[in-house]
Design a protein around this motif. Structure first.
Motif, PDB file in Angstrom:
ATOM      1  N   MET A 125       0.831  -1.203   0.000  1.00  0.00           N
ATOM      2  CA  MET A 125       0.000   0.000   0.000  1.00  0.00           C
ATOM      3  C   MET A 125       0.866   1.253   0.000  1.00  0.00           C
ATOM      4  N   VAL A 126       1.942   1.244   0.773  1.00  0.00           N
ATOM      5  CA  VAL A 126       2.853   2.390   0.794  1.00  0.00           C
ATOM      6  C   VAL A 126       3.403   2.650  -0.600  1.00  0.00           C
ATOM      7  N   ALA A 127       3.807   1.586  -1.294  1.00  0.00           N
ATOM      8  CA  ALA A 127       4.348   1.741  -2.650  1.00  0.00           C
ATOM      9  C   ALA A 127       3.278   2.217  -3.620  1.00  0.00           C
ATOM     10  N   LEU A 128       2.070   1.700  -3.453  1.00  0.00           N
ATOM     11  CA  LEU A 128       0.965   2.057  -4.337  1.00  0.00           C
ATOM     12  C   LEU A 128       0.662   3.555  -4.287  1.00  0.00           C
ATOM     13  N   VAL A 129       0.713   4.136  -3.083  1.00  0.00           N
ATOM     14  CA  VAL A 129       0.259   5.527  -2.903  1.00  0.00           C
ATOM     15  C   VAL A 129       1.409   6.499  -2.690  1.00  0.00           C
ATOM     16  N   ALA A 130       2.643   6.050  -2.857  1.00  0.00           N
ATOM     17  CA  ALA A 130       3.808   6.870  -2.486  1.00  0.00           C
ATOM     18  C   ALA A 130       3.791   8.249  -3.139  1.00  0.00           C
ATOM     19  N   LYS A 131       3.552   8.299  -4.441  1.00  0.00           N
ATOM     20  CA  LYS A 131       3.563   9.583  -5.143  1.00  0.00           C
ATOM     21  C   LYS A 131       2.463  10.493  -4.625  1.00  0.00           C
ATOM     22  N   ASP A 132       1.262   9.955  -4.488  1.00  0.00           N
ATOM     23  CA  ASP A 132       0.146  10.751  -3.973  1.00  0.00           C
ATOM     24  C   ASP A 132       0.383  11.155  -2.523  1.00  0.00           C
ATOM     25  N   MET A 133       1.021  10.275  -1.742  1.00  0.00           N
ATOM     26  CA  MET A 133       1.241  10.581  -0.332  1.00  0.00           C
ATOM     27  C   MET A 133       2.190  11.757  -0.170  1.00  0.00           C
ATOM     28  N   ASN A 134       3.144  11.897  -1.075  1.00  0.00           N
ATOM     29  CA  ASN A 134       4.030  13.061  -1.028  1.00  0.00           C
ATOM     30  C   ASN A 134       3.238  14.349  -1.191  1.00  0.00           C
ATOM     31  N   LEU A 135       2.239  14.322  -2.062  1.00  0.00           N
ATOM     32  CA  LEU A 135       1.399  15.498  -2.272  1.00  0.00           C
ATOM     33  C   LEU A 135       0.502  15.755  -1.069  1.00  0.00           C
ATOM     34  N   VAL A 136       0.014  14.683  -0.447  1.00  0.00           N
ATOM     35  CA  VAL A 136      -0.788  14.830   0.769  1.00  0.00           C
ATOM     36  C   VAL A 136       0.054  15.426   1.892  1.00  0.00           C
ATOM     37  N   ASN A 137       1.275  14.932   2.039  1.00  0.00           N
ATOM     38  CA  ASN A 137       2.163  15.457   3.078  1.00  0.00           C
ATOM     39  C   ASN A 137       2.433  16.946   2.871  1.00  0.00           C
ATOM     40  N   ALA A 138       2.522  17.354   1.610  1.00  0.00           N
ATOM     41  CA  ALA A 138       2.724  18.781   1.331  1.00  0.00           C
ATOM     42  C   ALA A 138       1.520  19.596   1.784  1.00  0.00           C
ATOM     43  N   VAL A 139       0.313  19.057   1.580  1.00  0.00           N
ATOM     44  CA  VAL A 139      -0.896  19.739   2.043  1.00  0.00           C
ATOM     45  C   VAL A 139      -0.905  19.809   3.568  1.00  0.00           C
ATOM     46  N   ILE A 140      -0.554  18.694   4.211  1.00  0.00           N
ATOM     47  CA  ILE A 140      -0.529  18.659   5.679  1.00  0.00           C
ATOM     48  C   ILE A 140       0.459  19.694   6.219  1.00  0.00           C
ATOM     49  N   LEU A 141       1.650  19.721   5.648  1.00  0.00           N
ATOM     50  CA  LEU A 141       2.666  20.662   6.110  1.00  0.00           C
ATOM     51  C   LEU A 141       2.202  22.098   5.928  1.00  0.00           C
ATOM     52  N   ASP A 142       1.580  22.389   4.798  1.00  0.00           N
ATOM     53  CA  ASP A 142       1.113  23.744   4.525  1.00  0.00           C
ATOM     54  C   ASP A 142      -0.010  24.152   5.475  1.00  0.00           C
ATOM     55  N   ARG A 143      -0.974  23.254   5.689  1.00  0.00           N
ATOM     56  CA  ARG A 143      -2.159  23.618   6.461  1.00  0.00           C
ATOM     57  C   ARG A 143      -1.946  23.584   7.972  1.00  0.00           C
ATOM     58  N   MET A 144      -0.843  23.002   8.451  1.00  0.00           N
ATOM     59  CA  MET A 144      -0.596  23.027   9.894  1.00  0.00           C
ATOM     60  C   MET A 144       0.218  24.252  10.315  1.00  0.00           C
ATOM     61  N   GLN A 145       0.539  25.101   9.350  1.00  0.00           N
ATOM     62  CA  GLN A 145       1.298  26.314   9.670  1.00  0.00           C
ATOM     63  C   GLN A 145       0.390  27.361  10.311  1.00  0.00           C
ATOM     64  N   SER A 146       1.009  28.207  11.123  1.00  0.00           N
ATOM     65  CA  SER A 146       0.293  29.283  11.795  1.00  0.00           C
ATOM     66  C   SER A 146       1.299  30.336  12.217  1.00  0.00           C
ATOM     67  N   GLN A 147       0.823  31.559  12.375  1.00  0.00           N
ATOM     68  CA  GLN A 147       1.680  32.618  12.901  1.00  0.00           C
ATOM     69  C   GLN A 147       1.944  32.445  14.387  1.00  0.00           C
ATOM     70  N   ILE A 148       1.200  31.536  15.021  1.00  0.00           N
ATOM     71  CA  ILE A 148       1.430  31.213  16.436  1.00  0.00           C
ATOM     72  C   ILE A 148       2.385  30.029  16.482  1.00  0.00           C
ATOM     73  N   PRO A 149       3.641  30.203  16.832  1.00  0.00           N
ATOM     74  CA  PRO A 149       4.647  29.145  16.687  1.00  0.00           C
ATOM     75  C   PRO A 149       4.308  27.841  17.397  1.00  0.00           C
ATOM     76  N   LEU A 150       3.599  27.923  18.521  1.00  0.00           N
ATOM     77  CA  LEU A 150       3.297  26.718  19.277  1.00  0.00           C
ATOM     78  C   LEU A 150       2.441  25.743  18.464  1.00  0.00           C
ATOM     79  N   ILE A 151       1.598  26.266  17.582  1.00  0.00           N
ATOM     80  CA  ILE A 151       0.676  25.394  16.837  1.00  0.00           C
ATOM     81  C   ILE A 151       1.421  24.426  15.933  1.00  0.00           C
ATOM     82  N   PRO A 152       2.255  24.889  14.996  1.00  0.00           N
ATOM     83  CA  PRO A 152       2.984  23.913  14.167  1.00  0.00           C
ATOM     84  C   PRO A 152       3.976  23.084  14.964  1.00  0.00           C
TER      85      PRO A 152
END
Length: 337
Positions: free
Chosen positions: A19-46
């Protein structure tokens, strides 16, 4: 239409690798979304969110969204944001769970509440829930929003149900299954189902993926609850017996209590109500569970739900995606062995 009925025949070492191999390319894009959306100007949050998100979890739920999309031959991109939303919902519930349970360890690392305290952990969990709903709204589908928002409500209900059932030795198997069906299986089911929505597949395939995720989620939780009595921190990321000390009535305890004599039932009542919590008491509890086949029969039930999950895929064509999803079920069961 004829359905292919599959049998669970675990490989020597089933894993999530296909499953990891099957979705690896898509998972990289998901991780990019996660990294982007967990950002905040409040440092404690990320900082706090990143501690848990980077904590070594398998990200099984978002992988199920991606694998389900692959199974359906979906070639768009909407599933990336939805997989990220699924992971945010899951992460938020973990943060809240650790506060409720007073947990110090998760996956072998200190919990966020242990490092930053309960108030910050709860509030960052709320932030992640909010990010999940932003991603749902961004998708633009009322049906997707309904599925994932309903799953979020069901998870919360399951957690409250479990909280009110803490230290209740007469819980019973039916209510226990209601609890795990809500707090664990609901998100597994929704994670799979939304892919059928974005792929615009018929209701029958949507229902099949829902059933696959739901039964896999129940099997997954049954295995977790069984190995709490036979694992160590290296296996589960927490010490064996954590559920016992917290007064959680899981299926191994329900079975041992139901099958015990008067003396054993008195022990279980005292233990679950918090009067028998020493290492010696835990050792006695494990011995009672073993003698009553509590773990063995819990795992037998897990295999039953795992088989139901696999059979739910019978309407789909064979291929790499289907094989990976079948092996994911086998992996979920094999964690106990």
């Amino acid at each position: 239409m004829t359905a292919t009925i599959h049998r669970i025949d675990p490989r020597p070492s089933p894993s999530l690798d296909p499953m990891v191999a099957l979705v690896a390319k898509d998972m990289n894009l998901v991780n990019a979304v996660i990294l982007d959306r967990m950002q905040s100007q409040i440092p404690l949050i990320p900082e706090l969110a990143g501690h848990l998100i980077a904590g070594g979890g398998k990200r099984m739920r978002p992988m199920l969204t991606l694998a389900s999309a692959a199974l359906l031959g979906y070639t768009g991109t909407r599933h990336h944001g939805l997989a990220a939303a699924v992971e945010f919902i899951h992460t938020a519930t973990l943060l809240h769970d650790d506060v409720v349970d007073g947990s110090d360890l998760r996956r072998g690392r200190r919990t966020a509440n242990n490092i930053w305290g309960n108030p910050a952990t709860v509030l960052v969990g709320d932030f992640l829930f909010s990010r999940a709903f932003e991603l749902m709204v961004d998708d633009g589908s009322q049906k997707v929003l309904k599925i994932l928002s309903h799953a979020s409500a069901v998870i919360a209900e399951g957690e409250v149900n479990q909280l009110t059932a803490t230290r209740l030795i007469e819980l019973g198997e039916e209510r226990y299954l209601d609890i795990i069906g809500a707090k664990t299986a609901a998100l597994f089911a929704a994670a799979c189902r939304v892919s059928a929505v974005v792929a615009e597949r018929p209701d029958s395939e949507e229902a099949a993926l829902d059933a696959y995720g739901r039964n896999l989620g129940i099997a997954f939780q049954l295995v977790d609850d069984a190995i709490d009595y036979v694992s160590d921190a290296g296996t589960m990321g927490k010490d064996a017996g954590d559920d016992f000390r917290e007064g959680k009535v899981t299926l191994p305890v329900i079975l041992a209590y139901a099958r015990g004599n008067a003396e054993e039932r008195t022990f279980w009542k005292d233990a679950i109500e918090g009067r028998r919590t020493t290492d010696e008491d835990l050792a006695h509890a494990i011995a009672l569970i073993q003698s009553s086949r509590g773990v063995d029969d819990t795992l037998a039930r897990a295999r039953h739900y795992g088989q139901r999950a696999i059979d739910s895929l019978g309407c789909f064509s064979n291929g790499m995606a289907k094989a990976a999803m079948v092996e994911a079920v086998e992996f979920a069961i094999a964690r106990a062995y």
